[in-house]
Write an enzyme that holds these catalytic residues in place. Sequence first.
Site, mmCIF file in Angstrom:
data_model
loop_
_atom_site.group_PDB
_atom_site.id
_atom_site.type_symbol
_atom_site.label_atom_id
_atom_site.label_comp_id
_atom_site.label_asym_id
_atom_site.label_seq_id
_atom_site.Cartn_x
_atom_site.Cartn_y
_atom_site.Cartn_z
ATOM 1 N N GLU A 1 -5.265 9.612 9.557
ATOM 2 C CA GLU A 1 -3.811 9.536 10.230
ATOM 3 C C GLU A 1 -3.504 10.577 11.369
ATOM 4 O OE1 GLU A 1 -0.892 9.407 6.973
ATOM 5 O OE2 GLU A 1 -1.810 7.558 6.056
ATOM 6 N N CYS B 1 -11.557 3.186 -0.076
ATOM 7 C CA CYS B 1 -9.912 3.707 0.247
ATOM 8 C C CYS B 1 -9.643 2.967 1.530
ATOM 9 C CB CYS B 1 -10.058 5.181 0.736
ATOM 10 S SG CYS B 1 -8.634 5.880 1.216
ATOM 11 N N ASP C 1 0.851 -1.213 0.031
ATOM 12 C CA ASP C 1 -0.085 -0.078 0.063
ATOM 13 C C ASP C 1 0.946 0.983 0.143
ATOM 14 O OD1 ASP C 1 -2.268 1.642 0.398
ATOM 15 O OD2 ASP C 1 -1.880 2.059 2.631
ATOM 16 N N SER C 2 0.316 2.144 -0.185
ATOM 17 C CA SER C 2 1.096 3.607 -0.240
ATOM 18 C C SER C 2 1.507 3.906 1.369
ATOM 19 C CB SER C 2 0.016 4.960 -0.529
ATOM 20 O OG SER C 2 -1.157 4.742 0.242
ATOM 21 N N CYS D 1 -4.280 -1.344 -1.900
ATOM 22 C CA CYS D 1 -4.554 0.084 -2.021
ATOM 23 C C CYS D 1 -5.464 0.383 -3.085
ATOM 24 C CB CYS D 1 -3.119 0.544 -2.168
ATOM 25 S SG CYS D 1 -3.166 2.674 -2.631
ATOM 26 N N HIS E 1 -8.273 3.515 4.154
ATOM 27 C CA HIS E 1 -8.369 4.281 5.446
ATOM 28 C C HIS E 1 -9.757 4.387 5.975
ATOM 29 C CE1 HIS E 1 -4.261 5.490 4.604
ATOM 30 N NE2 HIS E 1 -4.294 6.322 5.730
HETATM 31 N N1 DGL Z 1 -4.212 3.527 0.439
HETATM 32 C C1 DGL Z 1 -4.811 4.597 -0.309
HETATM 33 C C2 DGL Z 1 -6.144 4.039 -0.976
HETATM 34 O O1 DGL Z 1 -6.762 3.130 -0.683
HETATM 35 C C3 DGL Z 1 -5.264 5.659 0.454
HETATM 36 C C4 DGL Z 1 -4.067 6.520 1.124
HETATM 37 C C5 DGL Z 1 -3.437 7.244 -0.018
HETATM 38 O O2 DGL Z 1 -3.820 8.393 -0.456
HETATM 39 O O3 DGL Z 1 -2.276 6.656 -0.554
HETATM 40 O O4 DGL Z 1 -6.490 4.572 -1.722
#
Ligand code: DGL
Length: 280
Positions: free
Chosen positions: A152, A184, A10-11, A73, A186
């Site tokens: 976050e 997403c 993931d990011s 992600c 999060h």
């Molecule tokens: N993990 C990213 C997503 O699901 C969210 C966080 C980001 O913007 O990198 O899109």
Amino acid sequence: MKDRPIGMFDSGVGGLTVMRSVIDLMPDEDIIYLGDDARGPYGPRDIEEVRRFSWEIIDYLLGFGVKLVVIACNSATAAVLEEAQRDYDIPIVGVIHPGARAAVRRSKRMNIGVIGTRCTIGSGSYEDALARIDDRVAVFSQACPEFVDFVERGEVNGDHIYEVALGYLEPMLDAGIDTLIMGCTHYPLLEGLLKEVTGPEVSLISSADETAVEVRDILERLGWLREDPPGRHVFLTTGDVDKCAELGRTFLGPEVRGVVQVDLESHPVLESLLGEKDES
Ligand code: DGL
């Protein structure tokens, strides 16, 4: 193949909500998770850039001999999934199609809302996935760029975020959605707040559990499920180890103990990362 690890990325830490579901469903699997915290969040970035980062990370995970990659992600899934599924000869699983499938199953009126980062919503990937499953679906999409920062910061309820969420969701609620995809990684941490805004009649969909089921089904079909418990879990980050560990525990739980920093140019030895079996 059975005993090779699953690779996930993931990011940053968000994909750990997906890893939680994968661990719960397949506790015997070894998993290597990589958070690209040094370059995340991906959501505000250009999709081409996200695509480049994603290729780089998939190649990196393949260097550990993983048997399957989960793109945990939404933004990265939107950027690279189809191409990666074509070009690699191991299974690559994203988080968009599982969430879309679950939403179509749940929706009664076929009016489905999708929220996500700018990158994900701008790509139209959810619209495509939903239309492929059932062309009667009406989709209402909304980018919610402020949500990732709220999560976050640990600000998952209160008046400020409630007002922001209402601003994002009101148009699709007025349009009569009965199902909302949290597109997403999060957003599952905002489930309580989102429920408050949408009311009980709108079903909220997180793709984490559905993605885990897809991973299990693929491994089962291939005869690649690991049968030597317990699974071991490795947490890698390109960013700050302490921040990743602390936030990681919020997203996944106490299993996030040691986090190892990597630079994508070199691979630590897999066996030293996996370490001894943790029988606890
Ligand atoms: N993990 C990213 C997503 O699901 C969210 C966080 C980001 O913007 O990198 O899109």
